[in-house]
Write a protein that holds these residues in place. Structure first.
Motif, PDB file in Angstrom:
ATOM      1  N   GLN A  29      22.663  36.175  31.421  1.00  0.00           N
ATOM      2  CA  GLN A  29      21.422  35.321  30.902  1.00  0.00           C
ATOM      3  C   GLN A  29      21.700  34.848  29.683  1.00  0.00           C
ATOM      4  O   GLN A  29      21.130  33.401  29.774  1.00  0.00           O
ATOM      5  CB  GLN A  29      20.237  36.621  30.711  1.00  0.00           C
ATOM      6  CG  GLN A  29      19.600  36.907  32.237  1.00  0.00           C
ATOM      7  CD  GLN A  29      18.537  38.022  31.764  1.00  0.00           C
ATOM      8  OE1 GLN A  29      18.757  39.070  30.995  1.00  0.00           O
ATOM      9  NE2 GLN A  29      17.323  37.734  31.955  1.00  0.00           N
ATOM     10  N   LEU A  30      22.348  35.191  28.666  1.00  0.00           N
ATOM     11  CA  LEU A  30      22.610  34.435  27.533  1.00  0.00           C
ATOM     12  C   LEU A  30      23.466  33.315  27.766  1.00  0.00           C
ATOM     13  O   LEU A  30      23.235  32.131  27.045  1.00  0.00           O
ATOM     14  CB  LEU A  30      23.353  35.532  26.729  1.00  0.00           C
ATOM     15  CG  LEU A  30      22.390  36.602  25.738  1.00  0.00           C
ATOM     16  CD1 LEU A  30      23.444  37.525  25.047  1.00  0.00           C
ATOM     17  CD2 LEU A  30      21.434  36.066  25.131  1.00  0.00           C
ATOM     18  N   LEU A  31      24.370  33.532  28.545  1.00  0.00           N
ATOM     19  CA  LEU A  31      25.409  32.283  28.913  1.00  0.00           C
ATOM     20  C   LEU A  31      24.549  31.261  29.712  1.00  0.00           C
ATOM     21  O   LEU A  31      24.610  30.105  29.412  1.00  0.00           O
ATOM     22  CB  LEU A  31      26.386  32.680  29.741  1.00  0.00           C
ATOM     23  CG  LEU A  31      27.699  33.568  29.127  1.00  0.00           C
ATOM     24  CD1 LEU A  31      28.682  34.145  30.104  1.00  0.00           C
ATOM     25  CD2 LEU A  31      28.356  32.630  27.997  1.00  0.00           C
ATOM     26  N   PHE A  78      38.083  30.572  27.935  1.00  0.00           N
ATOM     27  CA  PHE A  78      37.442  30.392  29.368  1.00  0.00           C
ATOM     28  C   PHE A  78      36.174  29.580  29.263  1.00  0.00           C
ATOM     29  O   PHE A  78      35.534  29.261  30.444  1.00  0.00           O
ATOM     30  CB  PHE A  78      37.198  31.711  30.145  1.00  0.00           C
ATOM     31  CG  PHE A  78      38.319  32.571  30.205  1.00  0.00           C
ATOM     32  CD1 PHE A  78      39.311  32.284  31.029  1.00  0.00           C
ATOM     33  CD2 PHE A  78      38.450  33.703  29.462  1.00  0.00           C
ATOM     34  CE1 PHE A  78      40.408  33.144  31.103  1.00  0.00           C
ATOM     35  CE2 PHE A  78      39.653  34.607  29.474  1.00  0.00           C
ATOM     36  CZ  PHE A  78      40.538  34.154  30.112  1.00  0.00           C
ATOM     37  N   GLY A  79      35.628  29.107  28.121  1.00  0.00           N
ATOM     38  CA  GLY A  79      34.648  28.199  28.129  1.00  0.00           C
ATOM     39  C   GLY A  79      33.162  28.678  28.198  1.00  0.00           C
ATOM     40  O   GLY A  79      32.262  28.108  28.201  1.00  0.00           O
ATOM     41  N   LYS A  80      33.265  29.999  27.983  1.00  0.00           N
ATOM     42  CA  LYS A  80      32.023  30.685  27.844  1.00  0.00           C
ATOM     43  C   LYS A  80      31.555  31.142  26.397  1.00  0.00           C
ATOM     44  O   LYS A  80      30.482  30.701  26.373  1.00  0.00           O
ATOM     45  CB  LYS A  80      32.287  32.154  28.473  1.00  0.00           C
ATOM     46  CG  LYS A  80      32.231  32.116  30.097  1.00  0.00           C
ATOM     47  CD  LYS A  80      32.468  33.425  30.828  1.00  0.00           C
ATOM     48  CE  LYS A  80      32.628  33.236  32.424  1.00  0.00           C
ATOM     49  NZ  LYS A  80      32.705  34.389  33.071  1.00  0.00           N
ATOM     50  N   ILE A  81      32.543  31.672  25.696  1.00  0.00           N
ATOM     51  CA  ILE A  81      31.896  31.820  24.439  1.00  0.00           C
ATOM     52  C   ILE A  81      31.839  30.521  23.610  1.00  0.00           C
ATOM     53  O   ILE A  81      30.869  30.301  22.813  1.00  0.00           O
ATOM     54  CB  ILE A  81      33.051  32.776  23.613  1.00  0.00           C
ATOM     55  CG1 ILE A  81      33.385  33.958  24.255  1.00  0.00           C
ATOM     56  CG2 ILE A  81      32.938  32.930  22.056  1.00  0.00           C
ATOM     57  CD1 ILE A  81      34.541  34.883  23.581  1.00  0.00           C
ATOM     58  N   SER A  82      32.444  29.578  23.823  1.00  0.00           N
ATOM     59  CA  SER A  82      32.513  28.151  23.072  1.00  0.00           C
ATOM     60  C   SER A  82      30.976  27.555  23.700  1.00  0.00           C
ATOM     61  O   SER A  82      30.611  26.806  23.005  1.00  0.00           O
ATOM     62  CB  SER A  82      33.537  27.219  23.799  1.00  0.00           C
ATOM     63  OG  SER A  82      33.474  27.057  25.102  1.00  0.00           O
ATOM     64  N   THR A  83      30.765  28.034  24.844  1.00  0.00           N
ATOM     65  CA  THR A  83      29.046  27.513  25.273  1.00  0.00           C
ATOM     66  C   THR A  83      28.200  28.211  24.299  1.00  0.00           C
ATOM     67  O   THR A  83      27.104  27.618  23.731  1.00  0.00           O
ATOM     68  CB  THR A  83      28.645  27.843  26.781  1.00  0.00           C
ATOM     69  OG1 THR A  83      29.916  27.331  27.445  1.00  0.00           O
ATOM     70  CG2 THR A  83      27.429  27.424  26.987  1.00  0.00           C
ATOM     71  N   LEU A  84      28.229  29.603  23.942  1.00  0.00           N
ATOM     72  CA  LEU A  84      27.475  30.131  23.025  1.00  0.00           C
ATOM     73  C   LEU A  84      27.673  29.488  21.765  1.00  0.00           C
ATOM     74  O   LEU A  84      26.703  29.455  20.952  1.00  0.00           O
ATOM     75  CB  LEU A  84      27.814  31.565  23.062  1.00  0.00           C
ATOM     76  CG  LEU A  84      27.561  32.357  24.361  1.00  0.00           C
ATOM     77  CD1 LEU A  84      28.177  33.691  24.160  1.00  0.00           C
ATOM     78  CD2 LEU A  84      26.133  32.633  24.642  1.00  0.00           C
ATOM     79  N   ALA A 113      30.368  21.623  24.499  1.00  0.00           N
ATOM     80  CA  ALA A 113      31.349  22.804  24.594  1.00  0.00           C
ATOM     81  C   ALA A 113      32.481  22.065  25.669  1.00  0.00           C
ATOM     82  O   ALA A 113      32.011  21.049  26.558  1.00  0.00           O
ATOM     83  CB  ALA A 113      30.657  23.943  25.242  1.00  0.00           C
ATOM     84  N   LEU A 114      33.573  22.487  25.631  1.00  0.00           N
ATOM     85  CA  LEU A 114      34.747  22.073  26.625  1.00  0.00           C
ATOM     86  C   LEU A 114      34.450  22.715  27.794  1.00  0.00           C
ATOM     87  O   LEU A 114      34.684  23.936  27.775  1.00  0.00           O
ATOM     88  CB  LEU A 114      36.073  22.120  25.941  1.00  0.00           C
ATOM     89  CG  LEU A 114      37.219  21.829  26.667  1.00  0.00           C
ATOM     90  CD1 LEU A 114      37.296  20.326  26.919  1.00  0.00           C
ATOM     91  CD2 LEU A 114      38.329  22.363  26.282  1.00  0.00           C
TER      92      LEU A 114
END
Length: 342
Positions: free
Chosen positions: A228-230, A304-310, A325-326
């Motif tokens: 949900q956060l992502l 993987f592009g997840k933490i960078s989205t956050l 985000a990349l």
């Protein structure tokens, strides 16, 4: 009666509606099927009155809080539920009424201490207490094989043999059973002696559910899942494609900051040329020093592009309105054969 059984993997949820009044209840809804439940309610012209969880689920994410909030209806659980978002708490013998539907709560602990079954006319919704050809496990938090024995043999198996059984799980494509069929054929129910039953349950060597910790955390507290956060972060964050970033750094773009938020060992092992290092765990504390210009264009990157989205979503909340985000992260960057700097 309007009756819809919704299977999600091995999980079963139920929409039950009153044809006379269009009132409906939803039992054990699963978070990933919210849009499906909305569609069913619309298709049948039903008005949701209650969202019910038969217990605190440990193997999937409940949609009860989200649906209760979306429809403005009470979330119903047993009185022993730890969930703070439970609006209406039932005790053993309480009856929930929605139109002409009447659901009687039966406290059936053992799988969890807040487990309840719901008796409605010719059927009983047994949650994870009684399954088709099995029973719920009793080795998870608040489980108790002695209580499970009592719930099965002193409560559920005393219902009429023709009572239909609708559990919260089935992994073999079966929709329902009956009390009589379970008495006769359920292997675990052949252990009618308490000591034998408890010994059998304690000897089971079962793997923990895949999402045990996260499911218990979210279902007990009403908190959000990582997914949900992502999803929420991705909905308010633009992305930059790998090729776009490659072209921009190749053209010596001066208005772009590549912000690598991985830990130092990963950063030192290979990064986008010219990238600036600021670990995600220090982002909020160092952002004013490291990124003094809130108008700068920033692309965050992680593995993987997840933490960078956050991280990009956080930067936007902090006023960096050009943060992106990349897409795909450094793993995708390396696999594409794009340049690295050590």
């Amino acid at each position: 009666m309007i009756f819809e059984q919704v299977a999600t993997g091995g999980c079963q949820s139920y929409l039950v509606g009153c044809e006379a009044t269009q009132a409906a209840v939803l039992i054990d809804p699963e978070l990933s099927r919210i849009d499906h439940y909305r569609g069913l309610l619309t298709r049948h012209g039903l008005t949701l009155k209650y969202v019910i969880d038969t217990h605190t689920h440990a193997d999937h994410f409940s949609a009860s809080k989200a649906l209760g909030k979306a429809f403005g209806v009470p979330v119903v659980m047993h009185r022993l539920s730890p969930a703070p978002h439970a609006d209406l708490r039932l005790d053993d013998g309480d009856t929930l009424i929605a139109g002409e539907l009447k659901l009687k709560a039966l406290h059936t602990p053992g799988h969890t201490r807040d487990s309840m079954s719901l008796l409605m006319g010719d059927r009983v919704f047994t949650g994870d207490t009684l399954l088709i050809g099995g029973t719920g496990r009793s080795d998870l938090p608040t489980g108790d094989p002695h209580q499970l024995y009592e719930s099965l043999f002193d409560v559920l198996l005393r219902l009429p043999a023709e009572t239909l059984v609708f559990p919260a799980h089935d992994y073999k494509g079966r929709s329902h059973s009956t009390i009589g069929a379970e008495k006769a054929d359920n292997p675990r129910l052949q252990k009618t002696d308490r000591a034998d039953f408890v010994a059998m349950m304690e000897a089971l060597d079962l793997q923990a559910p895949t999402h045990l910790t996260e499911a218990l955390r979210t279902n007990m507290s009403g908190g959000k899942t990582v997914a949900q956060l992502l999803s929420e972060a991705a909905a308010r964050t633009p992305f930059m494609a790998l090729e776009e970033l490659k072209d921009r750094i190749g053209g010596n773009s001066r208005d772009l900051i590549v912000l690598d938020i991985r830990e130092k060992d990963a950063f030192d092992g290979g990064r986008v040329p010219g990238a600036k290092h600021l670990p995600r765990g220090q982002l909020e504390l160092r952002v004013n020093t490291e990124l003094p210009d809130p108008t700068a264009r920033i692309v965050t990157c992680c593995e993987f592009g997840k933490i960078s989205t956050l991280a990009a979503a956080t930067l936007r909340e902090l006023g960096y309105t050009r943060a992106v985000a990349l897409d795909g992260g450094m793993k995708a960057w390396r696999e594409a054969g794009y340049p690295l700097e050590n």
